[in-house]
Write an enzyme that holds these catalytic residues in place. Structure first.
Site, PDB file in Angstrom:
ATOM      1  N   LYS A  48       0.833  -1.196   0.000  1.00  0.00           N
ATOM      2  CA  LYS A  48       0.000   0.000   0.000  1.00  0.00           C
ATOM      3  C   LYS A  48       0.883   1.267   0.000  1.00  0.00           C
ATOM      4  O   LYS A  48       2.110   1.191   0.239  1.00  0.00           O
ATOM      5  CB  LYS A  48      -0.922  -0.041   1.225  1.00  0.00           C
ATOM      6  CG  LYS A  48      -1.925  -1.217   1.195  1.00  0.00           C
ATOM      7  CD  LYS A  48      -2.873  -1.168   2.391  1.00  0.00           C
ATOM      8  CE  LYS A  48      -3.841  -2.344   2.371  1.00  0.00           C
ATOM      9  NZ  LYS A  48      -4.853  -2.256   3.457  1.00  0.00           N
ATOM     10  N   TYR A  72     -12.257  -1.922  -3.714  1.00  0.00           N
ATOM     11  CA  TYR A  72     -12.778  -2.133  -2.367  1.00  0.00           C
ATOM     12  C   TYR A  72     -14.312  -2.091  -2.312  1.00  0.00           C
ATOM     13  O   TYR A  72     -14.884  -1.811  -1.249  1.00  0.00           O
ATOM     14  CB  TYR A  72     -12.185  -1.098  -1.403  1.00  0.00           C
ATOM     15  CG  TYR A  72     -10.801  -1.458  -0.885  1.00  0.00           C
ATOM     16  CD1 TYR A  72     -10.595  -2.624  -0.135  1.00  0.00           C
ATOM     17  CD2 TYR A  72      -9.709  -0.629  -1.121  1.00  0.00           C
ATOM     18  CE1 TYR A  72      -9.329  -2.952   0.350  1.00  0.00           C
ATOM     19  CE2 TYR A  72      -8.438  -0.953  -0.633  1.00  0.00           C
ATOM     20  CZ  TYR A  72      -8.262  -2.117   0.101  1.00  0.00           C
ATOM     21  OH  TYR A  72      -7.015  -2.445   0.600  1.00  0.00           O
ATOM     22  N   PHE A 121     -15.338   3.404   7.058  1.00  0.00           N
ATOM     23  CA  PHE A 121     -13.981   3.805   6.663  1.00  0.00           C
ATOM     24  C   PHE A 121     -13.751   3.793   5.147  1.00  0.00           C
ATOM     25  O   PHE A 121     -12.642   4.044   4.689  1.00  0.00           O
ATOM     26  CB  PHE A 121     -12.937   2.919   7.368  1.00  0.00           C
ATOM     27  CG  PHE A 121     -13.099   1.437   7.138  1.00  0.00           C
ATOM     28  CD1 PHE A 121     -12.639   0.833   5.963  1.00  0.00           C
ATOM     29  CD2 PHE A 121     -13.688   0.626   8.097  1.00  0.00           C
ATOM     30  CE1 PHE A 121     -12.773  -0.527   5.747  1.00  0.00           C
ATOM     31  CE2 PHE A 121     -13.823  -0.751   7.897  1.00  0.00           C
ATOM     32  CZ  PHE A 121     -13.362  -1.314   6.714  1.00  0.00           C
ATOM     33  N   ARG A 124      -1.477 -14.294   4.270  1.00  0.00           N
ATOM     34  CA  ARG A 124      -2.177 -13.627   5.366  1.00  0.00           C
ATOM     35  C   ARG A 124      -1.418 -13.823   6.682  1.00  0.00           C
ATOM     36  O   ARG A 124      -1.414 -12.943   7.531  1.00  0.00           O
ATOM     37  CB  ARG A 124      -3.623 -14.109   5.469  1.00  0.00           C
ATOM     38  CG  ARG A 124      -4.361 -13.902   4.160  1.00  0.00           C
ATOM     39  CD  ARG A 124      -5.560 -13.047   4.065  1.00  0.00           C
ATOM     40  NE  ARG A 124      -6.280 -12.573   5.165  1.00  0.00           N
ATOM     41  CZ  ARG A 124      -6.934 -11.412   5.150  1.00  0.00           C
ATOM     42  NH1 ARG A 124      -6.854 -10.601   4.090  1.00  0.00           N
ATOM     43  NH2 ARG A 124      -7.638 -11.027   6.165  1.00  0.00           N
ATOM     44  N   THR A 172      -5.262  -7.431  10.594  1.00  0.00           N
ATOM     45  CA  THR A 172      -5.602  -6.109  10.022  1.00  0.00           C
ATOM     46  C   THR A 172      -5.122  -4.988  10.939  1.00  0.00           C
ATOM     47  O   THR A 172      -4.503  -4.019  10.494  1.00  0.00           O
ATOM     48  CB  THR A 172      -7.135  -5.993   9.838  1.00  0.00           C
ATOM     49  OG1 THR A 172      -7.604  -7.134   9.130  1.00  0.00           O
ATOM     50  CG2 THR A 172      -7.506  -4.721   9.095  1.00  0.00           C
ATOM     51  N   ARG A 181       2.786  -6.491   9.271  1.00  0.00           N
ATOM     52  CA  ARG A 181       2.033  -5.401   9.900  1.00  0.00           C
ATOM     53  C   ARG A 181       2.548  -5.091  11.301  1.00  0.00           C
ATOM     54  O   ARG A 181       2.623  -3.924  11.697  1.00  0.00           O
ATOM     55  CB  ARG A 181       0.541  -5.738   9.899  1.00  0.00           C
ATOM     56  CG  ARG A 181      -0.078  -5.548   8.505  1.00  0.00           C
ATOM     57  CD  ARG A 181      -1.446  -6.147   8.410  1.00  0.00           C
ATOM     58  NE  ARG A 181      -2.141  -5.755   7.180  1.00  0.00           N
ATOM     59  CZ  ARG A 181      -3.258  -6.323   6.764  1.00  0.00           C
ATOM     60  NH1 ARG A 181      -3.823  -7.302   7.465  1.00  0.00           N
ATOM     61  NH2 ARG A 181      -3.840  -5.925   5.647  1.00  0.00           N
ATOM     62  N   ASN A 189      -1.896  -0.013   6.865  1.00  0.00           N
ATOM     63  CA  ASN A 189      -1.339  -1.263   7.378  1.00  0.00           C
ATOM     64  C   ASN A 189      -0.459  -1.993   6.363  1.00  0.00           C
ATOM     65  O   ASN A 189      -0.358  -3.212   6.367  1.00  0.00           O
ATOM     66  CB  ASN A 189      -2.452  -2.147   7.949  1.00  0.00           C
ATOM     67  CG  ASN A 189      -3.519  -2.470   6.927  1.00  0.00           C
ATOM     68  OD1 ASN A 189      -3.404  -2.110   5.765  1.00  0.00           O
ATOM     69  ND2 ASN A 189      -4.548  -3.174   7.343  1.00  0.00           N
ATOM     70  N   HIS A 247      -1.882  -5.515   1.532  1.00  0.00           N
ATOM     71  CA  HIS A 247      -3.180  -6.147   1.324  1.00  0.00           C
ATOM     72  C   HIS A 247      -2.930  -7.565   0.837  1.00  0.00           C
ATOM     73  O   HIS A 247      -1.980  -7.801   0.090  1.00  0.00           O
ATOM     74  CB  HIS A 247      -3.983  -5.397   0.247  1.00  0.00           C
ATOM     75  CG  HIS A 247      -5.117  -6.212  -0.304  1.00  0.00           C
ATOM     76  ND1 HIS A 247      -6.334  -6.271   0.317  1.00  0.00           N
ATOM     77  CD2 HIS A 247      -5.188  -7.064  -1.361  1.00  0.00           C
ATOM     78  CE1 HIS A 247      -7.115  -7.113  -0.363  1.00  0.00           C
ATOM     79  NE2 HIS A 247      -6.436  -7.600  -1.382  1.00  0.00           N
ATOM     80  N   GLU A 268      -9.618 -10.083  -7.647  1.00  0.00           N
ATOM     81  CA  GLU A 268      -8.596  -9.047  -7.423  1.00  0.00           C
ATOM     82  C   GLU A 268      -7.442  -9.167  -8.426  1.00  0.00           C
ATOM     83  O   GLU A 268      -6.920  -8.159  -8.898  1.00  0.00           O
ATOM     84  CB  GLU A 268      -8.081  -9.143  -5.982  1.00  0.00           C
ATOM     85  CG  GLU A 268      -9.151  -8.727  -4.986  1.00  0.00           C
ATOM     86  CD  GLU A 268      -8.744  -8.896  -3.527  1.00  0.00           C
ATOM     87  OE1 GLU A 268      -7.604  -9.341  -3.260  1.00  0.00           O
ATOM     88  OE2 GLU A 268      -9.584  -8.571  -2.666  1.00  0.00           O
TER      89      GLU A 268
HETATM   90  P1  ATP Z   1      -6.827  -6.173   3.255  1.00  0.00           P
HETATM   91  O1  ATP Z   1      -8.197  -6.424   2.645  1.00  0.00           O
HETATM   92  O2  ATP Z   1      -6.272  -4.808   2.961  1.00  0.00           O
HETATM   93  O3  ATP Z   1      -5.861  -7.273   2.991  1.00  0.00           O
HETATM   94  P2  ATP Z   1      -7.842  -7.137   5.714  1.00  0.00           P
HETATM   95  O4  ATP Z   1      -8.489  -8.205   4.910  1.00  0.00           O
HETATM   96  O5  ATP Z   1      -6.958  -7.540   6.839  1.00  0.00           O
HETATM   97  O6  ATP Z   1      -6.979  -6.187   4.817  1.00  0.00           O
HETATM   98  P3  ATP Z   1     -10.388  -5.796   5.671  1.00  0.00           P
HETATM   99  O7  ATP Z   1     -11.360  -6.023   6.766  1.00  0.00           O
HETATM  100  O8  ATP Z   1     -10.614  -6.434   4.347  1.00  0.00           O
HETATM  101  O9  ATP Z   1      -8.930  -6.136   6.245  1.00  0.00           O
HETATM  102  O10 ATP Z   1     -10.275  -4.219   5.477  1.00  0.00           O
HETATM  103  C1  ATP Z   1      -9.667  -3.686   4.313  1.00  0.00           C
HETATM  104  C2  ATP Z   1      -8.762  -2.552   4.709  1.00  0.00           C
HETATM  105  O11 ATP Z   1      -9.564  -1.499   5.225  1.00  0.00           O
HETATM  106  C3  ATP Z   1      -7.782  -2.858   5.839  1.00  0.00           C
HETATM  107  O12 ATP Z   1      -6.611  -3.478   5.409  1.00  0.00           O
HETATM  108  C4  ATP Z   1      -7.493  -1.472   6.356  1.00  0.00           C
HETATM  109  O13 ATP Z   1      -6.589  -0.775   5.496  1.00  0.00           O
HETATM  110  C5  ATP Z   1      -8.861  -0.819   6.249  1.00  0.00           C
HETATM  111  N1  ATP Z   1      -9.627  -0.975   7.486  1.00  0.00           N
HETATM  112  C6  ATP Z   1     -10.200  -2.090   7.989  1.00  0.00           C
HETATM  113  N2  ATP Z   1     -10.835  -1.869   9.139  1.00  0.00           N
HETATM  114  C7  ATP Z   1     -10.688  -0.542   9.382  1.00  0.00           C
HETATM  115  C8  ATP Z   1     -11.113   0.330  10.420  1.00  0.00           C
HETATM  116  N3  ATP Z   1     -11.837  -0.112  11.443  1.00  0.00           N
HETATM  117  N4  ATP Z   1     -10.755   1.627  10.328  1.00  0.00           N
HETATM  118  C9  ATP Z   1     -10.030   2.103   9.302  1.00  0.00           C
HETATM  119  N5  ATP Z   1      -9.598   1.332   8.282  1.00  0.00           N
HETATM  120  C10 ATP Z   1      -9.907   0.033   8.322  1.00  0.00           C
HETATM  121 MG    MG Z   2      -9.671  -7.817   3.159  1.00  0.00          MG
END
Ligand code: ATP
Ligand code: MG
Length: 137
Positions: free
Chosen positions: A9, A49, A57, A85, A91, A102, A112, A115, A126
């Site tokens: 990212k 997304y 968010f 993962r 996350t 992370r 973070n 992705h 994706e």
């Molecule tokens: P990614 O999809 O980026 O691999 P993830 O699967 O661990 O991460 P998701 O729940 O899919 O997490 O959320 C997508 C992204 O949205 C997160 O990686 C983070 O950048 C952001 N995100 C998730 N939860 C929050 C939150 N509570 N507040 C702000 N940003 C968030």
């Molecule tokens: Mg995700």
């Protein structure tokens, strides 16, 4: 053999840890089948997304994802979705295991660093969002 999409990212690119992240994939014997650096438009980030569009968010996340260049990669290997993962960590970096990307580099639940696709169906969507078949070696 499974495939997954990885993104370094904008915060990861700004922190100059592209090489560090790639090294962790290669140390884990994950093959990189495609890779490029791009800068997303707001619309492209919203499309990527789309599953999160009702989340509070969403606007902030898509702004962040367009704030600078990102590195997108197709990773390949046995069970690579889960393996990636695990290397990424939770996350929320505060809940991430020691030694994960992370835990070591994230500073924020949103910013973070990486992705990774979370299932075979999302990986297929994706990967096709960023790469056509000719770009995957
Ligand atoms: P990614 O999809 O980026 O691999 P993830 O699967 O661990 O991460 P998701 O729940 O899919 O997490 O959320 C997508 C992204 O949205 C997160 O990686 C983070 O950048 C952001 N995100 C998730 N939860 C929050 C939150 N509570 N507040 C702000 N940003 C968030
Ligand atoms: Mg995700």
């Amino acid at each position: 053999m499974e495939r997954t999409l990885s993104i370094i990212k904008p915060d990861g690119v700004k922190k100059n840890i592209i090489g560090e992240v790639i090294k962790r994939f290669q140390n884990a014997n994950i093959n990189i089948a495609a890779m490029k650096m791009i800068k997303l438009s707001k619309e492209q980030a919203q499309g990527f997304y789309a599953v999160h569009k009702e989340r509070p968010f969403f606007d902030s996340l898509t702004d962040f994802m367009t704030s600078g260049p990102i590195v997108v990669m197709v990773l390949e290997g046995d069970d690579v979705i889960t393996q990636n993962r695990k290397l990424m960590g939770a996350t929320n970096f505060k809940e991430a295991d020691e030694g994960t990307i992370r835990k070591d580099f994230a500073t924020d639940i949103e910013k973070n660093v990486v992705h990774g696709s979370d299932a075979p169906e999302t990986a297929a969507f994706e990967i096709s969002y960023f790469f056509n078949a000719l770009e995957i070696v």
